[in-house]
Design a protein around this motif. Structure first.
Motif, PDB file in Angstrom:
ATOM      1  N   LYS A 275       0.832  -1.206   0.000  1.00 46.64           N
ATOM      2  CA  LYS A 275       0.000   0.000   0.000  1.00 46.64           C
ATOM      3  C   LYS A 275       0.866   1.255   0.000  1.00 46.64           C
ATOM      4  O   LYS A 275       0.493   2.260  -0.597  1.00 46.64           O
ATOM      5  CB  LYS A 275      -0.903   0.015   1.231  1.00 46.64           C
ATOM      6  CG  LYS A 275      -1.987  -1.028   1.221  1.00 46.64           C
ATOM      7  CD  LYS A 275      -2.795  -0.930   2.498  1.00 46.64           C
ATOM      8  CE  LYS A 275      -3.694  -2.124   2.656  1.00 46.64           C
ATOM      9  NZ  LYS A 275      -4.418  -2.094   3.927  1.00 46.64           N
ATOM     10  N   THR A 276       2.006   1.181   0.668  1.00 49.28           N
ATOM     11  CA  THR A 276       2.909   2.334   0.719  1.00 49.28           C
ATOM     12  C   THR A 276       3.374   2.722  -0.671  1.00 49.28           C
ATOM     13  O   THR A 276       3.460   3.910  -0.996  1.00 49.28           O
ATOM     14  CB  THR A 276       4.125   2.017   1.609  1.00 49.28           C
ATOM     15  OG1 THR A 276       3.662   1.599   2.888  1.00 49.28           O
ATOM     16  CG2 THR A 276       5.031   3.216   1.767  1.00 49.28           C
ATOM     17  N   GLU A 277       3.667   1.737  -1.506  1.00 49.39           N
ATOM     18  CA  GLU A 277       4.108   2.014  -2.878  1.00 49.39           C
ATOM     19  C   GLU A 277       3.021   2.750  -3.655  1.00 49.39           C
ATOM     20  O   GLU A 277       3.310   3.682  -4.406  1.00 49.39           O
ATOM     21  CB  GLU A 277       4.466   0.720  -3.604  1.00 49.39           C
ATOM     22  CG  GLU A 277       5.723   0.049  -3.100  1.00 49.39           C
ATOM     23  CD  GLU A 277       6.974   0.851  -3.417  1.00 49.39           C
ATOM     24  OE1 GLU A 277       7.009   1.531  -4.467  1.00 49.39           O
ATOM     25  OE2 GLU A 277       7.906   0.802  -2.611  1.00 49.39           O
ATOM     26  N   VAL A 278       1.793   2.336  -3.484  1.00 46.09           N
ATOM     27  CA  VAL A 278       0.673   2.997  -4.158  1.00 46.09           C
ATOM     28  C   VAL A 278       0.528   4.421  -3.630  1.00 46.09           C
ATOM     29  O   VAL A 278       0.317   5.362  -4.401  1.00 46.09           O
ATOM     30  CB  VAL A 278      -0.637   2.195  -3.983  1.00 46.09           C
ATOM     31  CG1 VAL A 278      -1.822   2.942  -4.563  1.00 46.09           C
ATOM     32  CG2 VAL A 278      -0.504   0.815  -4.624  1.00 46.09           C
ATOM     33  N   GLY A 279       0.688   4.593  -2.317  1.00 48.06           N
ATOM     34  CA  GLY A 279       0.604   5.923  -1.725  1.00 48.06           C
ATOM     35  C   GLY A 279       1.682   6.858  -2.249  1.00 48.06           C
ATOM     36  O   GLY A 279       1.409   8.015  -2.577  1.00 48.06           O
TER      37      GLY A 279
ATOM     38  N   GLY B 248       8.121   9.475 -12.807  1.00 49.63           N
ATOM     39  CA  GLY B 248       9.052   8.925 -11.832  1.00 49.63           C
ATOM     40  C   GLY B 248      10.476   8.847 -12.338  1.00 49.63           C
ATOM     41  O   GLY B 248      11.202   7.900 -12.045  1.00 49.63           O
ATOM     42  N   PHE B 249      10.904   9.855 -13.070  1.00 47.80           N
ATOM     43  CA  PHE B 249      12.273   9.879 -13.575  1.00 47.80           C
ATOM     44  C   PHE B 249      13.034  11.021 -12.911  1.00 47.80           C
ATOM     45  O   PHE B 249      12.641  12.174 -13.016  1.00 47.80           O
ATOM     46  CB  PHE B 249      12.295  10.062 -15.100  1.00 47.80           C
ATOM     47  CG  PHE B 249      13.681   9.981 -15.688  1.00 47.80           C
ATOM     48  CD1 PHE B 249      14.331   8.770 -15.781  1.00 47.80           C
ATOM     49  CD2 PHE B 249      14.327  11.111 -16.125  1.00 47.80           C
ATOM     50  CE1 PHE B 249      15.608   8.680 -16.309  1.00 47.80           C
ATOM     51  CE2 PHE B 249      15.606  11.048 -16.660  1.00 47.80           C
ATOM     52  CZ  PHE B 249      16.249   9.819 -16.751  1.00 47.80           C
ATOM     53  N   GLY B 250      14.098  10.697 -12.201  1.00 51.58           N
ATOM     54  CA  GLY B 250      14.865  11.709 -11.482  1.00 51.58           C
ATOM     55  C   GLY B 250      14.119  12.249 -10.280  1.00 51.58           C
ATOM     56  O   GLY B 250      14.318  13.401  -9.902  1.00 51.58           O
ATOM     57  N   THR B 251      13.315  11.414  -9.678  1.00 48.90           N
ATOM     58  CA  THR B 251      12.439  11.845  -8.582  1.00 48.90           C
ATOM     59  C   THR B 251      13.188  12.583  -7.487  1.00 48.90           C
ATOM     60  O   THR B 251      12.771  13.660  -7.059  1.00 48.90           O
ATOM     61  CB  THR B 251      11.683  10.641  -7.990  1.00 48.90           C
ATOM     62  OG1 THR B 251      10.888  10.059  -9.020  1.00 48.90           O
ATOM     63  CG2 THR B 251      10.806  11.041  -6.826  1.00 48.90           C
TER      64      THR B 251
ATOM     65  N   ASN C 187      12.786   5.791  -4.007  1.00 50.55           N
ATOM     66  CA  ASN C 187      12.931   4.464  -4.613  1.00 50.55           C
ATOM     67  C   ASN C 187      11.610   3.717  -4.655  1.00 50.55           C
ATOM     68  O   ASN C 187      11.392   2.770  -3.942  1.00 50.55           O
ATOM     69  CB  ASN C 187      13.978   3.642  -3.850  1.00 50.55           C
ATOM     70  CG  ASN C 187      15.343   4.275  -3.922  1.00 50.55           C
ATOM     71  OD1 ASN C 187      15.658   4.952  -4.884  1.00 50.55           O
ATOM     72  ND2 ASN C 187      16.151   4.055  -2.908  1.00 50.55           N
ATOM     73  N   SER C 188      10.730   4.151  -5.525  1.00 51.65           N
ATOM     74  CA  SER C 188       9.425   3.522  -5.664  1.00 51.65           C
ATOM     75  C   SER C 188       9.443   2.529  -6.816  1.00 51.65           C
ATOM     76  O   SER C 188      10.006   2.806  -7.874  1.00 51.65           O
ATOM     77  CB  SER C 188       8.369   4.599  -5.930  1.00 51.65           C
ATOM     78  OG  SER C 188       7.135   4.000  -6.240  1.00 51.65           O
TER      79      SER C 188
END
Length: 134
Positions: A3-7, A65-68, A119-120
């Motif tokens: 769930k954290t990844e989705v958040g 999500g590139f260079g976040t 780091n997702s």
């Protein structure tokens, strides 16, 4: 998938979209007007172009999500600058003459979170720069 990844994904996309829209707005309303306003508050006018481009391109990069980590720290600095230079005097909620710094602070906190948690697995970074684990 946690769930954290989705958040983190939702937060990253929201923040990226928000900054992208702010960048588009600066160009649509006339970037030279924004540069003049920067001059009027004591900032070099060219900074308006830099901020608008960072918001525009950085917003798109954050969405995918590139260079976040790098984009998040740029957004964090922009928001700290906006709070200190423009919004702080009005207070957190505003002073009846202008908006307060609550939105900028919320964006800064989100950017700080993404800097610390970049780091997702739901990002382009994770696909391109995944460490081989064997």
């Amino acid at each position: 998938m946690k769930k954290t990844e989705v958040g983190v994904f939702i937060l990253r996309v929201f923040l990226g979209l928000s900054f992208f829209i702010h960048g588009v707005s600066k160009f649509q309303s006339g970037i030279s007007n924004t540069a003049s306003w920067f001059d009027s508050i004591g900032l070099p006018g060219f900074m308006a172009y830099a901020v608008a481009i960072i918001e525009l391109i950085g917003g798109l990069l954050l969405i995918i999500g590139f260079g976040t980590r790098y984009i998040a720290v740029l957004f964090l600095f922009i928001m700290i600058g906006a709070i200190i230079k423009v919004k702080f005097a009005a207070g957190f909620m505003g002073n009846g003459q202008g908006a307060g710094y609550e939105l900028e602070l919320a964006f800064a906190v989100m950017a700080g979170f993404l800097f610390l948690n970049s780091n997702s697995t739901l990002s382009l970074d994770s696909k391109l720069f995944a460490k081989n684990q064997q």
